[in-house]
Design a protein around this motif. Structure first.
Motif: not given
Length: 286
Positions: A95, A98, A104-105, A113, A245-246, A249, A253
């Motif tokens: 988290e 990001n 963002t992701v 990542c 998360q997406e 954002s 992905y």
């Protein structure tokens, strides 16, 4: 030069640790601050915290991982099998990473990542523990990476084998002090010795380690859509974390569909599941 084995908890890197001993075995765990994804076994959570706090005492308490929880058990059991310590490392939580990259992701355009949560913790550990010579200079280590002969295209060649990572080496006032650190030279023992997937699979049939059906982060954007769909069944809470998360954002992905959309597609029964991420960074291996 000192040598390290970079481990992921998959069959290939575990085979590397068993057959190609190094001076140090390092495992960097991708952590998330999601209580819904936490393992219900409190004893296991405590074991992970004890391992991480030994070398990452500056990081907060472990809550959950974006990887399959079987990975945790594999690393604990592998340490007993090879009779050598496996050093547990971690970076910031997914988290936080990001947010640092602009809410963002990770995706094909922003592949941060692996660098932030796998490579950087290893590079910082090398810098702080084994990189310095008696003269005060820094000597890179041989970093053994679990890439097989049948996936040789993923191995770096020539000058690309030089591993350089921007790391934190201290503080300047309240700000982090950064250094672009040449910490390692990528080495591929399994490629050099022409070790294929078949040999590794047959070897582990004689042992008792229970590997995850799909290694590395369950929601890695490198994975095939069908593998991600399967992971919704096997690791629903973790996949929901990735989807959340997406949705929060500015980016996705994958370019063609969201993870919530992947959740609703049909499962292809003849798909070859469990091939890992295929990440071109090289440190997220099976």
């Amino acid at each position: 030069m000192k040598s390290i084995n970079s481990l992921s908890g998959g069959k290939t890197s575990s085979y590397l640790a068993y057959h190609y001993p190094a001076d140090y075995n390092l495992f960097s765990l991708v952590c998330i601050d999601d209580i819904n994804s936490a393992n219900k076994d409190k004893k296991l959570i405590q074991q992970v915290n004890d391992k991480l706090q030994k070398y990452c005492s500056n990081k907060p308490e472990f809550i959950a991982t974006a990887e399959d929880d079987k990975t945790i058990k594999v690393i604990l059991d592998l340490e007993q099998l090879i009779g050598q310590e496996i050093i547990w490392l971690r970076g910031d939580s997914f988290e936080i990473v990001n947010k640092k990259h602009g809410k963002t992701v990770p995706n094909m355009a922003m592949r941060y990542c692996t660098t932030d949560m796998k490579i950087k913790p290893i590079a910082e550990w090398v810098y702080n523990n084994i990189g310095k010579t008696e003269c005060g200079d820094f000597q890179p280590v041989f970093s053994n990476i679990g890439i097989r002969y049948d996936e040789e295209h993923r191995a770096k060649i020539g000058n690309e084998r030089k591993l350089n990572t921007k790391i934190v080496i201290g503080k300047r006032g309240s700000q982090n002090k950064w250094k672009n650190f040449h910490w390692g030279i990528a080495n591929y023992p399994l490629v050099n010795n022409k070790i294929h997937h078949y040999q590794i699979r047959k070897f582990w049939e004689t042992k008792h380690l229970i590997f995850p059906e799909d290694s590395n982060c369950v929601g890695c954007f490198w994975k095939d859509v069908q593998q991600l769909r399967k992971n919704w069944d096997n690791n629903n809470s973790k996949m929901q974390w990735f989807a959340d998360q997406e949705s929060n954002s500015k980016y996705n992905y994958k370019s063609n569909m969201t993870y919530e959309q992947i959740k609703r597609i049909g499962l292809q029964q003849d798909f070859f599941f469990g091939t890992g991420s295929g990440c071109q960074a090289g440190f997220c291996t099976d």
